[in-house]
Motif scaffolding. Structure first.
Motif, mmCIF file in Angstrom:
data_model
loop_
_atom_site.group_PDB
_atom_site.id
_atom_site.type_symbol
_atom_site.label_atom_id
_atom_site.label_comp_id
_atom_site.label_asym_id
_atom_site.label_seq_id
_atom_site.Cartn_x
_atom_site.Cartn_y
_atom_site.Cartn_z
ATOM 1 N N TYR A 57 0.834 -1.208 0.000
ATOM 2 C CA TYR A 57 0.000 0.000 0.000
ATOM 3 C C TYR A 57 0.870 1.260 0.000
ATOM 4 O O TYR A 57 0.520 2.271 -0.603
ATOM 5 C CB TYR A 57 -0.894 -0.035 1.241
ATOM 6 C CG TYR A 57 -1.965 1.030 1.287
ATOM 7 C CD1 TYR A 57 -3.195 0.831 0.665
ATOM 8 C CD2 TYR A 57 -1.760 2.230 1.981
ATOM 9 C CE1 TYR A 57 -4.189 1.800 0.720
ATOM 10 C CE2 TYR A 57 -2.754 3.204 2.036
ATOM 11 C CZ TYR A 57 -3.965 2.981 1.413
ATOM 12 O OH TYR A 57 -4.937 3.944 1.470
ATOM 13 N N ILE A 58 2.036 1.171 0.667
ATOM 14 C CA ILE A 58 2.952 2.314 0.763
ATOM 15 C C ILE A 58 3.465 2.731 -0.616
ATOM 16 O O ILE A 58 3.698 3.909 -0.878
ATOM 17 C CB ILE A 58 4.154 1.965 1.676
ATOM 18 C CG1 ILE A 58 3.653 1.626 3.072
ATOM 19 C CG2 ILE A 58 5.157 3.110 1.744
ATOM 20 C CD1 ILE A 58 4.754 1.117 3.998
ATOM 21 N N LEU A 59 3.643 1.753 -1.504
ATOM 22 C CA LEU A 59 4.203 2.043 -2.826
ATOM 23 C C LEU A 59 3.253 2.862 -3.683
ATOM 24 O O LEU A 59 3.687 3.649 -4.522
ATOM 25 C CB LEU A 59 4.552 0.740 -3.548
ATOM 26 C CG LEU A 59 5.617 -0.152 -2.891
ATOM 27 C CD1 LEU A 59 5.789 -1.440 -3.687
ATOM 28 C CD2 LEU A 59 6.943 0.600 -2.800
ATOM 29 N N TYR A 60 1.961 2.690 -3.476
ATOM 30 C CA TYR A 60 0.986 3.281 -4.389
ATOM 31 C C TYR A 60 0.220 4.462 -3.808
ATOM 32 O O TYR A 60 -0.472 5.167 -4.541
ATOM 33 C CB TYR A 60 -0.011 2.207 -4.832
ATOM 34 C CG TYR A 60 0.652 1.032 -5.509
ATOM 35 C CD1 TYR A 60 1.126 1.141 -6.822
ATOM 36 C CD2 TYR A 60 0.848 -0.178 -4.841
ATOM 37 C CE1 TYR A 60 1.748 0.072 -7.446
ATOM 38 C CE2 TYR A 60 1.481 -1.245 -5.461
ATOM 39 C CZ TYR A 60 1.923 -1.114 -6.761
ATOM 40 O OH TYR A 60 2.552 -2.171 -7.370
ATOM 41 N N PHE A 61 0.349 4.688 -2.496
ATOM 42 C CA PHE A 61 -0.425 5.759 -1.884
ATOM 43 C C PHE A 61 0.472 6.667 -1.042
ATOM 44 O O PHE A 61 1.574 6.289 -0.655
ATOM 45 C CB PHE A 61 -1.545 5.183 -1.004
ATOM 46 C CG PHE A 61 -2.595 4.442 -1.784
ATOM 47 C CD1 PHE A 61 -3.671 5.117 -2.344
ATOM 48 C CD2 PHE A 61 -2.485 3.064 -1.983
ATOM 49 C CE1 PHE A 61 -4.629 4.437 -3.082
ATOM 50 C CE2 PHE A 61 -3.442 2.378 -2.721
ATOM 51 C CZ PHE A 61 -4.514 3.073 -3.265
ATOM 52 N N THR A 62 -0.030 7.885 -0.780
ATOM 53 C CA THR A 62 0.700 8.869 0.021
ATOM 54 C C THR A 62 -0.162 9.282 1.217
ATOM 55 O O THR A 62 -1.260 8.743 1.413
ATOM 56 C CB THR A 62 1.005 10.123 -0.821
ATOM 57 O OG1 THR A 62 -0.244 10.773 -1.142
ATOM 58 C CG2 THR A 62 1.725 9.759 -2.103
#
Length: 223
Positions: A78-83
């Motif tokens: 989730y960290i890779l795709y969201f801020t």
């Protein structure tokens, strides 16, 4: 939204990140140009701002861990795709302001010099990023008008800042900049068709700038 990505062989790069990179480079060049004539002060000021903005970018990106810890624990990708979204931007802004205040005290440089350089960088970033959105989007009429209004606002304020450059070591000039920027943003957000009305026909973003505008007006009346 900006188109997803450009593909170079096995390499996939999102247009969003290309826009950010070019916008950051433009901001760095503009800040460096603004600091011409500051002598020995220019390097430490630029280094401080560059360093804290890099930290701000990381905070914005990874603050998703703070705001959505359960989701991240269940799915680390989730960290890779969201801020951290808008809350991440706010957290980053607070960190930037506090860090620059501390550094200005340590270096015995007026805080308003830092504020002016940062403002020049952010306005330059705004111009280039908005241009990328207009080029790589398939804009509707409203999104095109919004992007164009952001570019025009930033250009006008930059020209105004350069015309009064010597005065931007005083809080009055920065307060005026915040005042006109807030008014411009309130008007600009009327072009965003997807903004949700919260109160008195204004969106949440517009209300933030409205309260900021009122705060600056209050400062003018008390100084």
């Amino acid at each position: 939204m900006m188109q997803e990505a450009v593909v170079w062989g096995p390499l996939i790069v999102k247009y969003h990140w290309i826009a950010i990179i070019f916008s950051v480079l433009a901001a760095h060049v503009t800040m460096k140009y603004w600091l011409k004539g500051k002598g020995d002060l220019s390097k430490p000021i630029l280094n401080d701002i560059t360093n804290v903005l890099l930290w701000a970018l990381l905070i914005w990106k990874f603050s998703v861990i703070i705001f959505n810890p359960v989701t991240v624990l269940n799915n680390p990708y989730y960290i890779l795709y969201f801020t951290g979204g808008e809350r991440g931007v706010l957290l980053s802004a607070i960190v930037v302001l506090i860090f620059l205040f501390i550094q200005s005290s340590k270096r015995r440089i007026t805080y308003w010099v830092y504020a002016a350089v940062l403002a020049v960088g952010l306005l330059s970033y705004m111009i280039i990023y908005s241009m990328f959105q207009l080029i790589f989007n398939n804009p509707t009429t409203s999104s095109f008008q919004y992007g164009l209004s952001q570019i025009v606002l930033a250009i006008v304020l930059l020209v105004w800042m350069y015309s009064r450059k010597e005065g931007f070591e005083k809080p009055q000039e920065i307060n005026q900049l915040i005042l006109w920027f807030s008014i411009g943003q309130i008007l600009s957000y009327f072009f965003k068709s997807f903004s949700e009305v919260v109160y008195l026909g204004l969106s949440g973003e517009q209300l933030v700038f409205f309260w900021l505008l009122l705060y600056v007006v209050w400062l003018f009346t008390t100084l």
